[in-house]
Design a protein around this motif. Sequence first.
Motif, PDB file in Angstrom:
ATOM      1  N   GLY A 224       1.034   5.067  16.684  1.00  0.00           N
ATOM      2  CA  GLY A 224       1.805   4.429  17.757  1.00  0.00           C
ATOM      3  C   GLY A 224       1.934   2.924  17.658  1.00  0.00           C
ATOM      4  N   ALA A 225       1.664   2.361  16.494  1.00  0.00           N
ATOM      5  CA  ALA A 225       1.727   0.905  16.370  1.00  0.00           C
ATOM      6  C   ALA A 225       3.061   0.426  15.806  1.00  0.00           C
ATOM      7  CB  ALA A 225       0.588   0.398  15.493  1.00  0.00           C
ATOM      8  N   CYS A 226       3.612   1.140  14.837  1.00  0.00           N
ATOM      9  CA  CYS A 226       4.774   0.594  14.127  1.00  0.00           C
ATOM     10  C   CYS A 226       6.112   0.960  14.760  1.00  0.00           C
ATOM     11  CB  CYS A 226       4.748   1.009  12.665  1.00  0.00           C
ATOM     12  SG  CYS A 226       5.062   2.754  12.350  1.00  0.00           S
ATOM     13  N   LEU A 227       6.136   2.018  15.575  1.00  0.00           N
ATOM     14  CA  LEU A 227       7.362   2.472  16.248  1.00  0.00           C
ATOM     15  C   LEU A 227       8.459   2.906  15.267  1.00  0.00           C
ATOM     16  CD1 LEU A 227       7.634  -0.254  19.083  1.00  0.00           C
ATOM     17  CD2 LEU A 227       6.126   1.726  18.973  1.00  0.00           C
ATOM     18  N   CYS A 228       8.061   3.402  14.102  1.00  0.00           N
ATOM     19  CA  CYS A 228       9.049   3.827  13.106  1.00  0.00           C
ATOM     20  C   CYS A 228       9.532   5.260  13.322  1.00  0.00           C
ATOM     21  CB  CYS A 228       8.458   3.717  11.697  1.00  0.00           C
ATOM     22  SG  CYS A 228       8.320   2.021  11.118  1.00  0.00           S
TER      23      CYS A 228
END
Lengths: 256, 304
Positions: A224-228
Amino acid sequence: MKKIQDFRVKEYRWLNETGYLLTLYSDLKIEPVLPGNFAEIQVPGTPEVFLRRPISVFDADYENRSITFYIKVAGKGTKKLGELNQGTIVNIIYPLGNSFTVNGSKNVLVVGGGSGIAPFVLLADELKKKNIKTTFLFGARTKKEIVLTREFGRLGKVWVTTEDGSLGEQGLVTQHTVFKDILTFDKIYSCGSDPMMKAVAKIAGENRIDCEVSLENMMACGIGACLCCVTETTSGNKCVCTDGPVFNSKELAWQI
Amino acid sequence: MADLTVKIKDLVLKNPVTTASGTFGFGEEFADFIDLNLLGGIFVKGLTLKPREGNDYPRMAETASGMLNAVGLQNKGIGYFISDIYPRIKDLDTEIIPNVNGSTIEEYVEVAEKLNEVEGINAIELNISCPNVKEGGMAFGVSCPSAIAVTDAIRKVYDKTLIVKLTPNVTDITEIAKGVEVAGADAVSLVNTFLAMAIDSKTRKPVLSTVTGGLSGPAIKPIALRMVWQVYHAVKIPVIGIGGIMNATDAIEFMLAGATAIQVGTANFIDPQVSVKIIEGIEAYCKEHNISSVSELTGALENR
């Protein structure tokens, strides 16, 4: 809790030319895994594979501290994961993502396309524990791609479709005769290609049957950090890695 | 043990290792893997005045020793950050540094004004280098006059440490760095991602929904290192080094080239514990080389 942990390759079981079960074991205890959860697997010894590979957990054996993945060769990463020596260290981050909801149903249909059967052993175990009747419908292009029917047969009735008719009924999954009695089911779970899941979700919607699908978007971090890995939902873009991979089909902004 | 603290104007970092905006969420995403209090700082996900949904999927492509992203500043807006997110992370014993974005100078200014009022936030990073938005972003960072204009406007409303994040997609990054220094930047961070592209030969289509995206990872490290070295020699303000740092050795190279601190970015996706490993590695390097203060490393590159 999410964990980063070294495992070792225990064994492979090749199911056809491109599909295999990879079992890893650890000296440490393994974290509880829910049906639908996945792991971010670091592919060892391949500088050309930069990112981890998100793979559904197929099965977990807490007593023997082992975890199994059903992997289909799709590129460099999944190919390399099929070529490791026994004992090779494989680092994974797990358990990741949400899980299928299992509650209140009496008779469920589980629809898997190709490698989309991966999360369904854990799901079917859970359904069995709750005495929920389970019917599987698996579809693929051809007979060779239909695997593990015996294992699933222990957990429920298994129907098969192939596009070339080499096994089971000929046609697409959603053309199978099981859908004639669709109203006998009160829940549908599905995992596979997007077009297949959309077709299944459409039938579920038309018949007002609750339907959960598991998405396979490309990911970088998995936490859930990069939002890719986002998918469009009725409440905006959501991360498949943390808000999913399981979504109720009604939540998704699918044009079906 | 060596003194690891570094200073960027009035901002004191307990060590030079921070995490790059867009690669570390708001820190919480990594709390299962590391003690966030160990970090020098966390540059949190890029913020805009209003919520943004970002670009369509696919937003990511793996490439040789790196990856492309085209997230497009998906975030819930500055208001939500201040009211809902910041209260959850404000008690961490590390510097929380918001990354500020806008489509217009007015939007940038409004976000900076709001952050100026937040107690506990001691610095902002002005992002004039995002390659994935149609308006604003990198457009401000590729020309000297616009980079100066936005920095100058923010300087007028922001009292605390102002860091400006530069794009490498320019002919001469030192010109932009010198420009924002004159306009009042307290530090520069570089580099943001390189504008790049990936194509699927089977479908003959671009991999990303936006066609182009930003390249990050070890593939860009040597270029980033060169740019940090050039900028260090061109400006007097501190430089924060970014670009493909995967381990402590990479981080130390950036410091030798002139960086006062560094940001770990894409490496967080591969190893969520890497930032802490880099701190430990820098500590070990200092011990091994009898360095009493890590700041001695900044610009300590010797002649060949």
